[in-house]
Design an enzyme around this catalytic site. Structure first.
Site, PDB file in Angstrom:
ATOM      1  N   GLY A  46       0.837  -1.184   0.000  1.00 12.25           N
ATOM      2  CA  GLY A  46       0.000   0.000   0.000  1.00 12.25           C
ATOM      3  C   GLY A  46       0.871   1.234   0.000  1.00 12.25           C
ATOM      4  O   GLY A  46       2.085   1.163   0.264  1.00 12.25           O
ATOM      5  N   GLN A 103       3.211   9.945   1.473  1.00 15.36           N
ATOM      6  CA  GLN A 103       4.530   9.305   1.409  1.00 15.36           C
ATOM      7  C   GLN A 103       5.347   9.748   0.204  1.00 15.36           C
ATOM      8  O   GLN A 103       6.560   9.542   0.175  1.00 15.36           O
ATOM      9  CB  GLN A 103       4.384   7.776   1.380  1.00 15.36           C
ATOM     10  N   CYS A 121       6.781  -0.676   6.402  1.00 15.57           N
ATOM     11  CA  CYS A 121       6.314   0.539   5.730  1.00 15.57           C
ATOM     12  C   CYS A 121       7.426   1.024   4.817  1.00 15.57           C
ATOM     13  O   CYS A 121       8.594   1.032   5.215  1.00 15.57           O
ATOM     14  CB  CYS A 121       5.964   1.603   6.771  1.00 15.57           C
ATOM     15  N   LEU A 122       7.063   1.451   3.619  1.00 11.01           N
ATOM     16  CA  LEU A 122       8.074   1.933   2.676  1.00 11.01           C
ATOM     17  C   LEU A 122       8.770   3.194   3.200  1.00 11.01           C
ATOM     18  O   LEU A 122       9.867   3.507   2.758  1.00 11.01           O
ATOM     19  CB  LEU A 122       7.434   2.195   1.306  1.00 11.01           C
ATOM     20  N   HIS A 124      -3.437   0.947   8.469  1.00 12.58           N
ATOM     21  CA  HIS A 124      -2.059   1.428   8.298  1.00 12.58           C
ATOM     22  C   HIS A 124      -2.025   2.596   7.309  1.00 12.58           C
ATOM     23  O   HIS A 124      -1.431   3.643   7.591  1.00 12.58           O
ATOM     24  CB  HIS A 124      -1.173   0.276   7.816  1.00 12.58           C
ATOM     25  N   GLU A 125      -2.678   2.408   6.147  1.00 15.69           N
ATOM     26  CA  GLU A 125      -2.609   3.450   5.111  1.00 15.69           C
ATOM     27  C   GLU A 125      -3.342   4.709   5.535  1.00 15.69           C
ATOM     28  O   GLU A 125      -2.863   5.824   5.305  1.00 15.69           O
ATOM     29  CB  GLU A 125      -3.151   2.924   3.784  1.00 15.69           C
ATOM     30  N   HIS A 178      -1.528   7.105   7.723  1.00 16.72           N
ATOM     31  CA  HIS A 178      -0.619   8.047   7.049  1.00 16.72           C
ATOM     32  C   HIS A 178      -1.305   9.383   6.776  1.00 16.72           C
ATOM     33  O   HIS A 178      -0.650  10.430   6.755  1.00 16.72           O
ATOM     34  CB  HIS A 178      -0.155   7.464   5.710  1.00 16.72           C
TER      35      HIS A 178
HETATM   36 NI    NI Z   1       3.209   2.849   5.470  1.00 14.53          NI
END
Ligand code: NI
Length: 175
Positions: free
Chosen positions: A47, A52, A100-101, A142-143, A146
């Protein structure tokens, strides 16, 4: 293909509350979504949230068919979710490892609600909702975190369960 640079934890732009999207079906929005899918695919992510890549708007994408970073999880449909709202359907939570990226190389054990309903819009402005559980519910939480400036390490209850993936799971070997 327009892979964008991912902001990493420590960048103050990841801590902002993102703004709602007001215009759908626009070339700018379509381009942003394409860039996000290109970026997520290039990095094998499950995701990605617009903040991000430095875009402070309430837009997330996610989806998993078979992903080498998440070999044991159930598939999640490829989804564009704009201006999301989450309704928690049960107090029950469970804990699972997340990455997480924006927090590369690390994993943490994160509690999440197990059942929820989410509503929002796709890129054409069509409103939709889904009731989900398990990994799908986890990815959405999670997304959407953000979009409120929250990275998963803030959700970890026991910081002994947070570390470098290679060291937490040496038996898995190098990816
Ligand atoms: Ni993330």
């Amino acid at each position: 293909m327009a892979v964008q640079k991912i902001l990493r934890m420590g960048d103050a732009r990841l801590l902002r509350v993102a703004e709602p999207i007001r215009e759908f079906n626009s070339p700018v929005l379509d381009r942003l979504i394409q860039d996000m899918f290109d970026t997520m695919a290039a990095l094998d992510g499950a995701g990605l949230a617009a903040p991000q890549i430095g875009v402070n708007q309430r837009l997330v994408i996610f989806g998993i068919e078979s992903n080498p970073r998440y070999p044991d999880v159930e598939p999640v449909p490829t989804t564009v979710l704009i201006n999301p709202e989450i309704e928690i359907l049960s107090d029950e939570m469970d804990e699972a490892w997340e990455g997480c990226l924006s927090v590369p190389g690390l994993r943490g054990l994160v509690p999440r609600y197990t059942r929820l309903r989410y509503r929002g819009y796709d890129q054409t402005g069509r409103r939709f909702e889904r009731e989900v559980h398990g990994f799908h519910a986890r990815v959405v939480q999670h997304e959407c975190d953000h979009l409120d400036g929250i990275l998963y390490p803030r959700r970890i209850r026991d910081l002994t369960q947070f570390g470098f993936e290679e060291d937490l799971f040496p038996e898995q070997g190098a990816e």
